[in-house]
Scaffold this active site. Sequence first.
Site, short mmCIF file in Angstrom:
data_model
loop_
_atom_site.label_atom_id
_atom_site.label_comp_id
_atom_site.label_asym_id
_atom_site.label_seq_id
_atom_site.Cartn_x
_atom_site.Cartn_y
_atom_site.Cartn_z
N LYS A 279 1.52 29.52 34.88
CA LYS A 279 1.63 28.27 35.64
C LYS A 279 0.27 27.54 35.56
O LYS A 279 -0.76 28.14 35.80
CB LYS A 279 1.97 28.58 37.10
CG LYS A 279 2.46 27.41 37.89
CD LYS A 279 3.17 27.88 39.17
CE LYS A 279 3.71 26.69 39.95
NZ LYS A 279 4.50 27.12 41.12
N GLU B 256 15.83 30.51 52.94
CA GLU B 256 15.86 29.93 54.29
C GLU B 256 16.94 30.57 55.16
O GLU B 256 16.73 30.81 56.36
CB GLU B 256 16.10 28.42 54.20
CG GLU B 256 14.90 27.63 53.68
CD GLU B 256 14.79 27.64 52.17
OE1 GLU B 256 15.68 28.19 51.50
OE2 GLU B 256 13.80 27.09 51.65
N ARG C 209 19.80 24.15 54.45
CA ARG C 209 20.40 25.31 53.77
C ARG C 209 20.77 26.41 54.75
O ARG C 209 21.55 27.30 54.44
CB ARG C 209 19.41 25.83 52.71
CG ARG C 209 19.99 26.91 51.89
CD ARG C 209 19.40 27.02 50.54
NE ARG C 209 19.89 26.04 49.59
CZ ARG C 209 19.48 26.03 48.32
NH1 ARG C 209 18.59 26.90 47.93
NH2 ARG C 209 19.95 25.13 47.48
C1 LIG Z 1 15.76 25.41 49.08
C2 LIG Z 1 14.33 25.11 48.70
N1 LIG Z 1 13.33 25.70 49.39
C3 LIG Z 1 12.05 25.44 49.07
C4 LIG Z 1 11.74 24.57 48.06
C5 LIG Z 1 10.30 24.22 47.77
N2 LIG Z 1 9.90 24.68 46.43
C6 LIG Z 1 9.89 23.87 45.40
S1 LIG Z 1 9.37 24.60 44.01
C7 LIG Z 1 9.14 26.08 44.83
C8 LIG Z 1 8.63 27.27 44.11
C9 LIG Z 1 9.45 27.49 42.89
O1 LIG Z 1 8.95 28.61 42.19
P1 LIG Z 1 9.52 28.90 40.75
O2 LIG Z 1 10.99 28.77 40.77
O3 LIG Z 1 8.95 30.17 40.31
O4 LIG Z 1 9.00 27.68 39.86
P2 LIG Z 1 7.51 27.43 39.32
O5 LIG Z 1 6.94 26.36 40.22
O6 LIG Z 1 6.77 28.71 39.38
O7 LIG Z 1 7.69 26.94 37.91
C10 LIG Z 1 9.48 25.94 46.16
C11 LIG Z 1 9.38 27.02 47.16
C12 LIG Z 1 12.82 23.96 47.38
N3 LIG Z 1 12.60 23.03 46.40
N4 LIG Z 1 14.08 24.24 47.71
MG LIG Z 2 7.37 30.68 39.22
#
Ligand SMILES: Cc1ncc(C[n+]2csc(CCOP(=O)(O)OP(=O)(O)O)c2C)c(N)n1
Ligand SMILES: [Mg+2]
Length: 639
Positions: free
Chosen positions: A281, A367, A395
């Site tokens: 990342k 959540e 959610r």
């Molecule tokens: C239901 C929900 N909860 C929280 C979020 C906030 N959120 C957006 S991206 C993320 C982390 C995602 O991690 P990953 O899938 O590993 O993607 P990366 O950013 O590492 O590429 C979170 C918690 C969201 N978009 N949707």
């Molecule tokens: Mg990730």
Amino acid sequence: MGVLLKKVFSPQDLQQFNIKELQALAAEIREVIINTVAETGGHLAPNLGVVELTIAIHRVFNSAVDRIIWDVGHQSYVHKLLTGRLTQFHTLRQHGGISGFPKPEESIHDAFATGHSSTSISAALGMALGRDLKGQKHSVVAVIGDGSMTGGMAFEAMNFAGHSKTNMIVILNDNEMSIAPNVGALSGYLSRLRTDPKYYRSKDEIAELLQKIPHGSKLLKVVDRLKDSLKYLVVPGMLFEELGFTYLGPVDGHDIKSVMTVLQQAKAATGPVLVHVLTQKGKGYLPAEQNPDRFHGVGAFDVATGEVKKAAGAPPSYTEVFGKTLVKLAQRDDKIIGITAAMPSGTGLTNFAKEFPQRYFDVGIAEQHAVTMAAGLAMAGYRPVTAIYSTFLQRAYDQVLHDVCMQNLPVVFAMDRGGLVGDDGPTHHGVFDIAFLRNIPNIVLMSPKDENELQHMLYTALCHGGPVAVRYPRGSGEGVTLDEELKCLPVGKGEVLREGDDVLLLAIGNMVTEAMKAAEKLSSQGIEATVINARFMKPLDQDLILHYARRIKKVVTLEEHVLMGGFGSAVLELFEAERLYDLKVKRLGIPDQFIEHGKQSILRASLGLNAEGVVEAVMGLGKEIKKVQRLKAVLGRKN
Ligand SMILES: Cc1ncc(C[n+]2csc(CCOP(=O)(O)OP(=O)(O)O)c2C)c(N)n1
Ligand SMILES: [Mg+2]
Ligand SMILES: CC(=O)[C@@H](O)[C@H](O)COP(=O)(O)O
């Protein structure tokens, strides 16, 4: 801008490049993303991590026909650059510009609108089943991060995909990060797949190994008969294989050639396939590599230093005040628990986690689980504070209703990002929470007029013995002084901020400031307004509201929330219950539509959710009254 990227008007144009040129293209893409996000803000680290992966995906699949779904979609900037939006890219997340998330209305290459996590596999499975029913043959691909894989929906979908055995591909983008470092047993499993050599050996390698030893081929036959145990011992992605997926990987997600090779294998396979891709990342920009959490979602920044440009002297954010207050309260009360669903920094729980590691839980992007786990903790005698953005709490609606409110458990919902959030747009605006919570018995709903009242409301919520939700906006507070001593506010009581006989302004949350500004503007035009800070959306301060409404008869309600079922609806219901039919009421809020992305101030102005909008509403009410008065006079003369 790089010479290669300029030649890419559609993904098909990638076919002209050899591997070396594709790697050079990756460098050009990184430069565009870094320089653009430095101006516009956005999700920098996630996108820098998927440059080579996205190039490989668009080399192997044809996104005009094949369907590619990006989970959360915050990592779709590379996809957008490769699918004809290079010339619009500088408008990223700007009002009227392209979205920071996939939007089918933006491009045929955007197969599904995303924004909330863990939906991609379900959507992909649906599209795959639809394809099968139509007898079509295109590929369907879900690209999901390791963080999003911790969301329950992802496993619900995997479970059914394995059952349905349809052809689909899940690309697991494993960078060991959610927003913060990824959490959970799954994350540990994925790490073992990344690092433990014994997990690397494939069945072919074992066969090769056995050929080299005496009676090896006989042994292979025996072992082959025990292939399940062989599989269990050596096939890395056992967990996924047991769910009915063919596991391919792990593969270096920054090596375009390797990724293309494994994607071609996946494309040729039958049944569900999971491709495990390892990425970093923030790759390619040192500050983001060193701090992928801080650069997950970032405001405008200085490319040379990585320093985020912050408005000088901005007041503390509501989030900061929430975080500091919770630490202060937890120092006095060892029953207070802090819970986040993978968003410690966004919700302000980082310091709480440092000070009270035993009483802090990051459950991953889960959540629903967070809320019902909080119910369990409350039942065990603790005071859980679940810090979940308004939009993401959507959610966990049934968990709030069924597990917390029906049992009247003392769970506090700290609903940050209540209201218009700005650049993230419609998937993230927290503008439905009053409506979806107000109808649940036992819950108390409140929203502070400023950051000082937020700290008192958090204390009030913890003094209260049942479910409470506190809603507060994204961004800086009003710049007021924070009281040293916290006080428990009387539940269901509002406050009168100014008196005037001409119109009653009933405001909630951050709209109270706008109401006060409007009252000053009205006063300069000879119109005197009473302004009430309602404080509670449930229970309403009925006596206070009725006292002034009966006397003044002209009422404007103000909320940064949809009108359907919001605070203004609650006030109308009160007037109806009290048979106050002779009032003139105007509700200011968000109409029945999804609001696009753009700066909060621009969106609020466009919706009349500012002092100017309130003044206009009052004048309109006045005209309305004059019209009625004229009508009455005419009718009076006729009778
Ligand atoms: C239901 C929900 N909860 C929280 C979020 C906030 N959120 C957006 S991206 C993320 C982390 C995602 O991690 P990953 O899938 O590993 O993607 P990366 O950013 O590492 O590429 C979170 C918690 C969201 N978009 N949707
Ligand atoms: Mg990730
Ligand atoms: C993509 C996603 O859902 C989160 O990164 C979200 O954008 C965070 O919002 P804030 O920037 O308001 O914390």
